[in-house]
Write a protein that holds these residues in place. Structure first.
Motif, PDB file in Angstrom:
ATOM      1  N   ALA A  86      76.545  34.313  44.296  1.00 11.26           N
ATOM      2  CA  ALA A  86      77.367  34.893  42.981  1.00 11.26           C
ATOM      3  C   ALA A  86      77.350  33.800  42.064  1.00 11.26           C
ATOM      4  CB  ALA A  86      78.788  35.127  43.572  1.00 11.26           C
ATOM      5  N   ILE A  87      77.533  32.638  42.692  1.00 13.67           N
ATOM      6  CA  ILE A  87      77.592  31.185  41.729  1.00 13.67           C
ATOM      7  C   ILE A  87      76.215  30.984  41.442  1.00 13.67           C
ATOM      8  CG2 ILE A  87      78.133  28.885  42.020  1.00 13.67           C
ATOM      9  CD1 ILE A  87      80.601  30.440  42.130  1.00 13.67           C
ATOM     10  N   TRP A  88      75.196  31.269  42.181  1.00 15.24           N
ATOM     11  CA  TRP A  88      73.783  30.974  41.627  1.00 15.24           C
ATOM     12  C   TRP A  88      73.454  31.968  40.414  1.00 15.24           C
ATOM     13  CZ3 TRP A  88      69.525  34.521  42.719  1.00 15.24           C
ATOM     14  CH2 TRP A  88      68.128  33.942  42.123  1.00 15.24           C
ATOM     15  N   LEU A  89      73.773  33.156  40.460  1.00 13.04           N
ATOM     16  CA  LEU A  89      73.558  33.953  39.470  1.00 13.04           C
ATOM     17  C   LEU A  89      74.335  33.516  38.111  1.00 13.04           C
ATOM     18  CD1 LEU A  89      73.546  37.725  39.558  1.00 13.04           C
ATOM     19  CD2 LEU A  89      74.886  36.687  37.458  1.00 13.04           C
ATOM     20  N   TYR A  90      75.694  33.098  38.364  1.00 10.37           N
ATOM     21  CA  TYR A  90      76.335  32.544  37.238  1.00 10.37           C
ATOM     22  C   TYR A  90      75.539  31.306  36.478  1.00 10.37           C
ATOM     23  CZ  TYR A  90      79.523  29.257  34.811  1.00 10.37           C
ATOM     24  OH  TYR A  90      80.131  28.547  34.092  1.00 10.37           O
ATOM     25  N   ASN A  91      75.184  30.285  37.556  1.00 12.61           N
ATOM     26  CA  ASN A  91      74.508  29.092  37.204  1.00 12.61           C
ATOM     27  C   ASN A  91      73.188  29.409  36.351  1.00 12.61           C
ATOM     28  OD1 ASN A  91      76.373  27.346  38.072  1.00 12.61           O
ATOM     29  ND2 ASN A  91      75.575  27.097  40.363  1.00 12.61           N
ATOM     30  N   LEU A  92      72.352  30.393  36.580  1.00 16.18           N
ATOM     31  CA  LEU A  92      71.161  30.907  36.087  1.00 16.18           C
ATOM     32  C   LEU A  92      71.621  31.177  34.741  1.00 16.18           C
ATOM     33  CD1 LEU A  92      69.386  33.394  38.526  1.00 16.18           C
ATOM     34  CD2 LEU A  92      68.719  30.946  37.799  1.00 16.18           C
ATOM     35  N   GLY A 135      85.339  38.178  47.299  1.00 16.52           N
ATOM     36  CA  GLY A 135      85.031  37.050  46.493  1.00 16.52           C
ATOM     37  C   GLY A 135      84.211  37.047  45.076  1.00 16.52           C
ATOM     38  N   THR A 136      83.486  37.732  45.067  1.00 13.62           N
ATOM     39  CA  THR A 136      82.703  37.912  43.791  1.00 13.62           C
ATOM     40  C   THR A 136      83.481  37.786  42.679  1.00 13.62           C
ATOM     41  OG1 THR A 136      80.934  39.210  45.089  1.00 13.62           O
ATOM     42  CG2 THR A 136      80.672  39.039  42.681  1.00 13.62           C
ATOM     43  N   PRO A 137      84.533  38.735  42.475  1.00 10.42           N
ATOM     44  CA  PRO A 137      85.295  38.650  41.129  1.00 10.42           C
ATOM     45  C   PRO A 137      85.908  37.430  40.977  1.00 10.42           C
ATOM     46  CG  PRO A 137      86.465  39.878  42.780  1.00 10.42           C
ATOM     47  CD  PRO A 137      84.902  39.736  43.446  1.00 10.42           C
ATOM     48  N   ILE A 138      86.422  36.632  41.966  1.00  4.18           N
ATOM     49  CA  ILE A 138      86.952  35.318  41.714  1.00  4.18           C
ATOM     50  C   ILE A 138      85.876  34.481  41.381  1.00  4.18           C
ATOM     51  CG2 ILE A 138      88.083  33.546  42.868  1.00  4.18           C
ATOM     52  CD1 ILE A 138      89.329  35.620  45.059  1.00  4.18           C
ATOM     53  N   ALA A 139      84.743  34.357  41.848  1.00  2.00           N
ATOM     54  CA  ALA A 139      83.692  33.381  41.703  1.00  2.00           C
ATOM     55  C   ALA A 139      83.463  33.661  40.126  1.00  2.00           C
ATOM     56  CB  ALA A 139      82.528  33.655  42.746  1.00  2.00           C
ATOM     57  N   ILE A 140      82.930  34.816  39.769  1.00  2.00           N
ATOM     58  CA  ILE A 140      82.289  35.152  38.399  1.00  2.00           C
ATOM     59  C   ILE A 140      83.268  34.985  37.510  1.00  2.00           C
ATOM     60  CG2 ILE A 140      81.254  36.859  37.118  1.00  2.00           C
ATOM     61  CD1 ILE A 140      79.700  37.655  39.512  1.00  2.00           C
ATOM     62  N   SER A 141      84.549  35.500  37.605  1.00  2.00           N
ATOM     63  CA  SER A 141      85.540  35.306  36.553  1.00  2.00           C
ATOM     64  C   SER A 141      86.193  33.819  36.250  1.00  2.00           C
ATOM     65  CB  SER A 141      86.677  36.673  36.723  1.00  2.00           C
ATOM     66  OG  SER A 141      87.433  36.010  37.877  1.00  2.00           O
ATOM     67  N   GLY A 142      86.135  33.288  37.222  1.00  2.21           N
ATOM     68  CA  GLY A 142      86.665  31.736  37.279  1.00  2.21           C
ATOM     69  C   GLY A 142      85.793  31.065  36.617  1.00  2.21           C
ATOM     70  N   ALA A 143      84.274  31.457  36.961  1.00  2.00           N
ATOM     71  CA  ALA A 143      83.413  30.724  35.978  1.00  2.00           C
ATOM     72  C   ALA A 143      83.312  30.826  34.552  1.00  2.00           C
ATOM     73  CB  ALA A 143      82.015  30.931  36.530  1.00  2.00           C
ATOM     74  N   MET A 144      83.372  32.226  34.397  1.00  3.93           N
ATOM     75  CA  MET A 144      83.828  32.550  32.687  1.00  3.93           C
ATOM     76  C   MET A 144      84.922  32.154  32.296  1.00  3.93           C
ATOM     77  SD  MET A 144      82.311  36.756  33.540  1.00  3.93           S
ATOM     78  CE  MET A 144      82.402  37.067  31.719  1.00  3.93           C
ATOM     79  N   ALA A 513      87.989  27.285  43.892  1.00  6.42           N
ATOM     80  CA  ALA A 513      87.653  25.927  43.645  1.00  6.42           C
ATOM     81  C   ALA A 513      86.094  25.699  43.432  1.00  6.42           C
ATOM     82  CB  ALA A 513      88.087  25.025  44.726  1.00  6.42           C
ATOM     83  N   ALA A 514      85.363  26.431  44.289  1.00  7.02           N
ATOM     84  CA  ALA A 514      83.931  26.191  44.019  1.00  7.02           C
ATOM     85  C   ALA A 514      83.127  26.556  42.643  1.00  7.02           C
ATOM     86  CB  ALA A 514      83.223  26.810  45.148  1.00  7.02           C
ATOM     87  N   ALA A 515      83.987  27.676  42.207  1.00  7.93           N
ATOM     88  CA  ALA A 515      83.511  28.584  41.080  1.00  7.93           C
ATOM     89  C   ALA A 515      83.687  27.612  39.789  1.00  7.93           C
ATOM     90  CB  ALA A 515      84.059  29.687  40.982  1.00  7.93           C
ATOM     91  N   VAL A 516      84.734  26.709  39.838  1.00  8.97           N
ATOM     92  CA  VAL A 516      85.020  25.997  38.533  1.00  8.97           C
ATOM     93  C   VAL A 516      84.791  24.424  38.829  1.00  8.97           C
ATOM     94  CG1 VAL A 516      86.727  27.676  37.885  1.00  8.97           C
ATOM     95  CG2 VAL A 516      87.509  25.557  39.447  1.00  8.97           C
ATOM     96  N   GLY A 517      84.136  24.256  40.016  1.00 11.41           N
ATOM     97  CA  GLY A 517      83.581  22.863  40.138  1.00 11.41           C
ATOM     98  C   GLY A 517      84.631  21.898  40.625  1.00 11.41           C
TER      99      GLY A 517
END
Length: 557
Positions: A86-92, A135-144, A513-517
């Motif tokens: 999930a984080i990889w896709l966002y980073n791409l 955990g996918t929604p937390i990871a992606i929406s946090g990054a967004m 925490a990982a999603a937002v660094g």
């Protein structure tokens, strides 16, 4: 063969419960009070859990360690594989520059970041929970949220709190499916009851999000939009769970909420906010006047000075949304029966070696390990990422390098998750988790108030409403029969209470925490969300208690 005993400490259920709670108390104390790094807190709590299982519950040390290894292995596919992809896709999308377009597109709906936060964390997050979960929604929406200018801590908190509304119906209602299997209560009936509980909590979540983001001023200025969004979600989720489809309750809830909010914004204008606490200096501000300048596709990510709201071209927006449309399409296809059969080719299931356990009644406890390499959520996310890289014209070298950078980004989250799942499995197989549940079930008719608390504990430990239902669903029914309460109501309360434990689960904290660094600051995030978790749990517990009496008319028949 290890035989579980639920009152091993002097035959006292109370003393045994105190011992059983030690691993959780240790973790929460270290995260919330001592403010130690989460990987350290998880490791110390794991040691405490092993000691409790070995010394108090008399579980052989080899069996205890084996159960921990089983839990760590289980976390690889069910949690880590999902987080990494999930984080990889966002980073791409960030590397390709298309995430900047996605961010700017939200300004077309509303230039106010408080409204954008509702759309991203609450609506889009619920849609991701409906299809992927885990955990996918937390990871992606946090990054967004981070991308629209919200500071890391606040972005993680908003993503976690917003993820409460859809969890019970996540991954097309898999938690309800599991609950029906372990309780022998019809799936549609359980889903309808949950649909008469969680929507009432969900309706208030947008107000909480606005309050978390901008305090009293935010509530004073944005409350009409927050209420429209919350009520839109609650009514849509209730209608779907009751009359349309339990499996689609989150999809319909998310889309109904977003549609209601977008229509409302056509006739209502949010008051201007010159600055918003918790936003980066370059974050978009509310009340932008005039037509938005049009962004050109060849200048993705560098059109105008930071903070200038843009109107991306239609083609650029389609490209920016493409990875998420792919996620929705792939996960929707994966639910089709013929596709499920294809994906099942890569599934291997076998009893975990060396782990033989019976419960207090003498029945064998399941220890089957399922390796679903193709149908796993993480595998589908990996496929989404690969297709996204191809369609966004990201080179293979960049994609591979980005994957390595993502793993490095998650280097501390990975051991944290491994330890947490090891704790969960040791607690489950030694009997510690059931001890806590059985002890709470001794309260008689008042158990209706505590019933959601058991689900809350289950999700706080395992990070999964599905796992909490598998663990405590039958216990809820047994307690209901012993106390003369409605078994279906208490079983549903287990699922509903579990959604409020999601935001304090160490797994969720690590993902956020990982999603937002900000890996290493999970303790700070925990302190900011624990109060809301407990407050909403108290409200839900009161609702369930009243549904046994004065509000019994609310329940479907």
């Amino acid at each position: 063969m290890f035989h579980q005993i639920y009152d091993p400490v002097g035959g006292s259920l109370f003393l045994s419960s105190l011992c059983a709670a030690l691993p959780l108390l240790t973790m929460f104390f270290m995260l919330g009070w001592l403010r130690v790094a989460p990987q350290v807190a998880a490791l110390v709590s794991l040691v405490v859990c092993i000691l409790v299982a070995f010394l108090a519950y008399r579980m052989p040390l080899s069996t205890t360690l084996n159960a921990g290894v089983y839990g760590a292995a289980f976390s690889v596919l069910t949690v880590l594989w999902i987080i990494v992809n999930a984080i990889w896709l966002y980073n791409l999308t960030v590397k390709s520059g298309h995430f900047a377009i996605l961010k700017d597109s939200f300004a077309m709906i509303s230039p106010d970041p408080r409204i954008q936060a509702i759309l991203i964390a609450y609506n889009f997050g619920a849609l991701m929970e409906a299809l992927a979960g885990a955990g996918t929604p937390i990871a992606i929406s946090g990054a967004m949220l981070l991308a629209i200018g919200i500071r890391p801590i606040k972005a993680a908190v908003l993503a976690l709190v917003a993820n409460t509304a859809p969890v019970a119906f996540g991954a097309l209602a898999v938690p309800i499916t599991t609950l029906a299997q372990v309780t022998n209560i019809p799936f549609d009936h359980l889903g309808a009851i949950v649909g008469h509980q969680t929507p009432l909590i969900a309706a208030f979540v947008p107000l909480i999000l606005v309050g978390l983001m901008d305090g009293k001023r935010g509530l004073a200025q944005v409350w009409p939009a927050a209420i429209v969004s919350g009520v839109g979600f609650g009514v849509s989720q209730w209608a779907s769970a009751t009359f349309i489809s339990v499996a689609l309750a989150d999809v319909i809830g998310a889309l109904g909420s977003a549609a209601a909010l977008i229509v409302f914004l056509k006739v209502w204008r949010c008051p201007r906010a010159d600055s918003i606490d918790g936003m980066e200096p370059s974050g978009a501000l509310g009340g932008a006047q005039g037509a938005l300048p049009v962004a050109q596709p060849h200048s993705v990510g560098a059109y105008l000075p930071p903070g200038t709201p843009l109107r991306p071209t239609t083609g650029a927006m389609l490209q920016a949304y493409l990875p998420y449309m792919l996620i929705i399409a792939i996960f929707a296809l994966a639910q089709m029966q013929v596709v499920k059969q294809w994906l099942a080719v890569g599934t291997i299931s076998f009893p975990w070696p060396g782990l033989s356990i019976t419960n207090a009644a003498g029945a064998k406890v399941g220890t089957s390990f399922t390796l679903n390499s193709l149908s796993a959520t993480g595998s589908l996310l990996l496929l989404s990422g690969i297709l996204s890289a191809l369609l966004l014209r990201v080179s293979a070298k960049t994609a591979v390098v980005t994957y390595g950078e993502t793993i490095k980004q998650l280097r501390w989250a990975i051991p944290t998750v491994l330890c947490v799942l090891a704790i969960a499995f040791i607690m489950n197989y030694s009997g510690q988790t059931v001890t806590l549940g059985v002890w709470l079930a001794q309260t008689g008719p008042a158990f209706a108030f505590l019933s959601p608390v058991i689900g809350w504990i289950g999700v706080a430990v395992t990070g999964s409403d599905n796992s909490a239902n598998a663990l405590f669903g039958a216990l809820q029914v047994a307690a209901a029969n012993a106390t003369g309460l409605n078994p279906a109501l208490l079983a549903a309360a287990n699922a509903s209470g579990g959604v409020l434990g999601k935001m304090i689960s160490p797994q969720s904290l690590a993902v956020g925490a990982a999603a937002v660094g900000i890996i290493g600051q999970e303790g700070l995030i925990f302190r900011k969300v624990i109060g809301w978790s407990v407050l909403l749990l108290a409200a839900l517990s009161l609702l369930v208690y009243l549904q046994t009496g004065p509000l019994a008319w609310m329940l479907p028949h």
